[in-house]
Design a protein around this motif. Structure first.
Motif: not given
Length: 477
Positions: A127-129, A158-160, A165-169, A188-189
């Motif tokens: 989910d997040f870096t 931040a997301t990797p 894309v990450s939140f859409g998944d 959050v970024t």
């Protein structure tokens, strides 16, 4: 924030714990990789307590079982189809999951589980870096393919992968972003916030149970305000607790310097402070925190502008209690939580009549009776609801509530007010009046209860006399 060196030292000490080193040796001897992953690695850098140890490996589930069975007291499937095996080693519970490279269909948040072949590939799907770091074992090598350490130092979330894309998944990750904002004190970024705004409607594919679970975790953090503000700012709250953003445009006639939304957040902050002050060793009180956040949600529906431009919110306590119960039921909260939160909201204004004139002992007894087992929470909520900047007014209300609590304690000591009941029970009522179970027994019971609240303990003889008089008048009537 710990330095990288001190964080590595903490992780090394953890890796050298007998049960972990034994586990690492077993995988190495079997020719497989093993790494400590996620939260514990992150928390080592943050100086937080390390617990809930999760491991990941290139071994598939059946092979994991083969490796851990000889060294574990017990093992079990947590989700073999998802690649996770649980085990107890030297009295410690561990979870080991096969590397994954999941694929999402865009319709649900449930991925098509696909096992991966590399640790780096497993980490970048997370989910997040800051949760995408791992410590290879037994060599104790930090693996950080997405810059999680830099984000930890900068205290940013931040997301990797690309945030949209990450939140859409997995849209649930957007709620996690709000929770981590409060839990870790991170920001959050910009791209994460933009993706949250754009994809907020995607929360519709998340079950109510999952949403309530994340909301509960957020409210149980030390400082949930930041996470709630993020939910409101990004529009996610419209899909979770729409009653909260609805408060933003409602100016509270008692607190002209702030709108009801900001007032509600302040009440939540103050309730948490009082909760810790009064019960320092207790777990976070979700019921109290829900009631504090939602106590004024009846105001938008009851807002009226009277003659002269005076704004009123008559009966917003009753309306708010019903709205809260409806919302919490839709989020699948348990019945006890729904009932308790609703009751607290319904009663949160009751005290303010106390400052308008001295309450009789009867009124104090009724306050306690109506609060029931929510009395302590009502004490905290009512005190927290004072957010005026007028120091004199705030002190007056605080002293008044001090006085009310003192009177409750005195009456409680005198007559066990918390368990107020009539002097005669239902069986005695039926025997004395010669009546069968039914409505008349309930009416007689309520008559005696009102006497008890008004006059205190009467004793069985006096209660019998008064009951006979009441019944005779009703019969004659």
């Amino acid at each position: 924030m710990e330095s990288v060196a001190s964080a590595i030292t903490r992780l090394a000490a953890l890796a050298e714990a007998p049960h972990i080193s034994r586990l690492a040796r077993a995988f190495a001897d079997a020719g497989h990789e093993l790494a400590l992953v996620g939260g514990p690695v992150r928390d080592a850098f943050l100086g937080r307590e390390l617990h809930d140890l999760d491991f990941t490996t290139d071994a598939h589930p059946d092979r994991i079982v083969d490796i851990v069975a000889p060294i574990a007291q017990t093992h079990w499937d947590i989700g073999r189809a998802f690649g996770t095996i649980g085990a107890v080693i030297d009295g410690h519970t561990v979870e080991i999951t096969t590397y994954r490279t999941d694929a999402y269909d865009g319709e649900t948040r449930k991925p098509e589980v696909e096992f991966g072949t590399s640790l780096e590939g497993d980490l970048v799907r997370r989910d997040f870096t800051v949760n995408s770091m791992a410590l290879r074992l037994p060599e104790q090598k930090l693996v950080d393919p997405s810059g999680g350490v830099e984000d930890l130092v900068a205290r940013r979330l931040a997301t990797p992968a690309a945030a949209d894309v990450s939140f859409g998944d997995d849209p649930l990750r957007m709620l996690r972003a709000a929770r981590f904002t409060s839990q870790l004190g991170f920001v959050v970024t910009d791209d994460v916030q933009e993706a949250m705004r754009a994809l907020a409607p995607r929360l519709e594919i998340i079950s109510a149970e999952r949403i309530s679970d994340e909301l509960s975790k957020l409210l149980r953090t030390d400082a949930p305000r930041a996470g709630i503000e993020l939910l409101v700012e990004t529009g996610l709250a419209e899909h979770v607790l729409p009653e909260i953003p609805a408060l933003r445009l409602q100016v509270d006639e008692h607190h002209h310097h702030k709108d009801v939304y900001q007032h509600s957040l302040t009440v939540l902050d103050q309730a948490i402070d009082l909760e810790r002050e009064r019960h320092p060793d207790a777990a976070p009180d979700l019921t109290l925190r829900l009631a504090a956040l939602m106590h004024d949600i009846g105001k938008p529906a009851t807002k009226r502008t009277e003659a002269g431009g005076v704004v009123t919110f008559h009966h917003h306590d009753v309306v708010g209690a019903k709205l809260a119960a409806k919302r919490l039921r839709s989020l699948r909260f348990d019945k006890e939580t729904v009932t308790s939160v609703s009751r607290l909201i319904e009663l949160h204004l009751r005290f303010f009549g106390y400052t308008e004139g001295a309450w009789t002992d009867s009124a104090v007894r009724r306050y306690v009776r109506d609060a029931g087992d929510q009395l302590e929470r009502l004490h905290i909520l009512t005190r927290a609801d004072v957010t005026t900047r007028n120091r004199r007014k705030a002190d007056r209300l605080a002293h008044a509530y001090d006085d009310l609590e003192d009177r409750i304690a005195e009456l409680s000591a005198q007559e066990e007010i918390a368990a107020v009941r009539p002097d005669l029970d239902g069986e005695q009522i039926m025997a004395l009046l010669g009546i069968s179970p039914g409505r008349e027994v309930g009416e007689a019971y309520r008559f005696l209860l009102e006497l008890r609240l008004d006059e205190g303990p009467l004793g069985e003889e006096e209660a019998t006399r008064r009951l006979r008089e009441w019944h005779a008048e009703r019969t004659a009537g």
